[in-house]
Design a protein around this motif. Structure first.
Motif, mmCIF file in Angstrom:
data_model
loop_
_atom_site.group_PDB
_atom_site.id
_atom_site.type_symbol
_atom_site.label_atom_id
_atom_site.label_comp_id
_atom_site.label_asym_id
_atom_site.label_seq_id
_atom_site.Cartn_x
_atom_site.Cartn_y
_atom_site.Cartn_z
ATOM 1 N N HIS A 166 0.836 -1.205 0.000
ATOM 2 C CA HIS A 166 0.000 0.000 0.000
ATOM 3 C C HIS A 166 0.870 1.254 0.000
ATOM 4 C CE1 HIS A 166 0.643 -0.763 4.322
ATOM 5 N NE2 HIS A 166 0.448 0.527 4.513
ATOM 6 N N ALA A 169 -0.413 4.495 4.375
ATOM 7 C CA ALA A 169 -1.839 4.527 4.697
ATOM 8 C C ALA A 169 -2.334 5.948 4.926
ATOM 9 C CB ALA A 169 -2.113 3.663 5.929
ATOM 10 N N TYR A 174 0.276 9.518 0.198
ATOM 11 C CA TYR A 174 0.175 8.655 -0.981
ATOM 12 C C TYR A 174 0.259 9.490 -2.257
ATOM 13 C CZ TYR A 174 -1.402 4.856 -4.004
ATOM 14 O OH TYR A 174 -1.473 3.896 -4.984
ATOM 15 N N MET A 188 -6.646 0.829 -1.874
ATOM 16 C CA MET A 188 -7.365 0.189 -0.768
ATOM 17 C C MET A 188 -8.466 -0.749 -1.290
ATOM 18 S SD MET A 188 -6.046 1.027 2.112
ATOM 19 C CE MET A 188 -4.356 1.520 1.794
ATOM 20 N N LYS A 219 -0.345 5.758 11.069
ATOM 21 C CA LYS A 219 -1.491 5.320 10.253
ATOM 22 C C LYS A 219 -1.202 3.977 9.595
ATOM 23 C CE LYS A 219 -3.513 9.856 9.192
ATOM 24 N NZ LYS A 219 -3.838 10.832 8.122
ATOM 25 N N ASP A 220 0.060 3.766 9.189
ATOM 26 C CA ASP A 220 0.427 2.464 8.615
ATOM 27 C C ASP A 220 0.239 1.348 9.639
ATOM 28 O OD1 ASP A 220 1.320 2.919 5.894
ATOM 29 O OD2 ASP A 220 2.952 4.076 6.754
ATOM 30 N N PHE A 223 -3.390 0.765 10.251
ATOM 31 C CA PHE A 223 -3.993 0.069 9.112
ATOM 32 C C PHE A 223 -3.712 -1.434 9.182
ATOM 33 C CE2 PHE A 223 -3.257 -1.650 4.778
ATOM 34 C CZ PHE A 223 -4.583 -1.696 4.369
#
Length: 359
Positions: A166, A169, A174, A188, A219-220, A223
Motif C-alpha cells: 500500500h 496509509a 500517498y 485500498m 497510520k500504517d 492500518f
C-alpha cells in the motif's frame, strides 16, 4: 511524559495487539534506544510462539520490468529512459521454478511492473503451468492494481497469494509519492477485493519515504492492525538516481527494525520478510531483520542476465547471497543468528496454530 510510558504501551501491545492511532504516534515520536531493545525482545518472543526459529523462503522471479505507471520513487517507472527493458517468456519463468524447486523453494513469487503485455490470459496460463508442474508449491503474484474480475481469474487459475504494497496509509502522503492517475482509494479497494476473493494478502510500506511523518507511520501501523493482512513487507526508502526523489534522504536501519518489531507485536502470526532493501543498506540487514521479528526471506530466482535490470532503487543487491542459488550461504547466515531455513510453502499460521499455548 513519564519515561516508562512507551515501554508500558509496548507491553500492552504485546498482550492485546491493539492500540489507538494516537498511541502509535506517541510511541514513534518518543521511543528511546531502550524501547527499541524492549520491542525487539518482545517481538522475538511473539515470533517464537508462532513460528519457532524457522525462516520461510520464497523464490522471487522478477519477470518483467516494463511498467505503465510513473510512481515517483520507482526506478522502473515508465519515464525512466535508462532502463533496459525485458520480459521473461513462460518457459523462462518455468525454468526459474524448476531450478528453485531443486534448490528447496516451495513458494514462487512472480513480481513485475504493471505491464499491459501480460494480459489476464497470459497470467492465467503461467499460473496454471506452474501449479500443474509443481502442485506442492504456492504461487504468489505481485503485479499491481487490477480489477476484481482479474484478481478472480488469477485465484481460479491457482494463485495462492497476492502482494500489493500500500506504500503508505496516509492519503495525502500517498499522493505525494504517486502520479495523479493513481489513487489511494483504488489501492485500498484492490487490497479489500483480494481479501474478499480469498487470497492470502500481503501489503507493506516504505520507511523514511519523502514527506513521511510519525503520524503517517502511525497510520500504517493502525492500518495493519485493522486490515489484518497475512503478510506485510516493509523496507527502507532508497533513492533511485533517475527519479524526482534522487536527492532525498534514505530511510534508516534503526527505524525499519523498530517497525518490524512493532508489526510482530501487532499481529504475532504475520509473515514478515527481511527485505532486499534492508540487506542493501546494511550488510547484516537481513539478519538484523530476523532478530527484530521478520521470518521470511525472498532470494532472487530470476535469470542472472536480467537481475541488474530490475533496479527499483540504487545499489540493489543483485548477486552473491541475494541469489537463490546461494541457499547454503543464506542458511549459514541465518544459523549465525539462531534461525533455520525451512523447506515449506510457508503459509501464515492461524491464531489457534500457535506453537505454544499462550500463558
Amino acid at each position: 511524559m513519564p519515561a516508562s510510558k512507551v515501554a508500558d504501551l509496548l507491553r500492552q501491545l504485546q498482550k492485546t495487539h491493539h492500540l489507538s492511532l494516537e498511541e502509535y504516534e506517541l510511541i514513534l515520536s518518543n521511543r528511546t534506544k531502550e524501547d527499541e531493545e524492549l520491542a525487539k525482545n518482545l517481538a522475538k518472543d511473539c515470533t517464537e510462539e508462532y513460528y519457532g526459529n524457522g525462516v520461510y523462503t520464497r523464490g522471487l522471479i522478477e519477470f518483467t520490468n516494463y511498467c505503465k505507471n510513473g510512481c515517483h520513487y520507482c526506478g522502473i517507472q515508465r519515464e525512466n529512459q535508462e532502463v533496459e527493458r525485458y520480459r521473461l517468456t513462460k518457459e523462462e519463468i518455468l525454468d526459474c521454478c524448476r531450478e528453485g524447486h531443486q534448490l528447496g523453494f516451495r513458494t514462487f513469487v512472480l513480481q513485475g511492473g504493471e505491464d499491459p503485455y501480460f494480459t489476464d490470459e497470459r497470467i492465467v496460463e503461467i499460473v496454471k503451468a506452474i501449479k500443474e508442474e509443481f502442485p506442492d508449491c504456492a504461487v504468489t503474484l505481485s503485479i499491481g492494481e487490477k480489477s476484481k474480475e482479474s484478481y478472480e481469474k488469477y485465484f481460479q487459475a491457482g494463485a495462492d497469494r497476492y502482494l500489493l504494497r500500500h506504500e503508505t496509509a496516509d492519503e495525502a502522503h500517498y499522493q505525494k509519492l504517486h502520479p495523479k492517475e493513481l489513487s489511494f482509494q483504488n489501492r485500498m479497494r484492490c487490497l479489500q477485493d483480494l481479501k474478499d476473493i480469498g487470497f492470502q494478502v500481503g501489503c507493506g510500506f516504505m520507511v523514511g519515504s519523502p514527506g513521511q511523518s510519525s503520524k503517517s507511520l502511525a497510520k500504517d501501523l493502525y492500518f495493519i492492525q485493522e486490515f489484518k493482512p497475512d503478510m506485510c513487507g516493509i523496507g527502507p526508502f532508497i533513492p533511485q538516481h533517475s527519479t524526482i526523489f534522487a536527492k532525498e534522504k534514505q530511510g534508516s536501519l534503526e527505524d525499519t527494525l523498530f517497525l518490524l518489531s512493532m508489526l510482530r507485536l501487532i499481529q504475532p502470526n504475520l509473515l514478515i520478510p527481511a527485505t532486499t532493501a534492508l540487506g542493501t543498506i546494511d550488510k547484516r540487514g537481513r539478519e538484523l531483520g530476523i532478530l527484530a521479528g521478520a521470518n521470511v526471506l525472498m532470494p532472487n530466482l530470476s535469470p542472472t542476465a536480467v537481475r541488474k535490470k530490475y533496479l527499483l532503487y540504487d545499489n540493489k543487491i543483485c548477486t552473491g547471497d541475494e541469489a537463490a542459488q546461494c541457499r547454503a550461504c543464506l542458511s549459514r547466515r541465518m544459523e549465525s543468528v539462531g534461525a533455520k531455513l525451512l523447506v515449506d510453502r510457508g503459509d501464515a499460521k492461524k491464531a489457534k496454530e500457535a506453537r505454544y499455548e499462550k500463558a
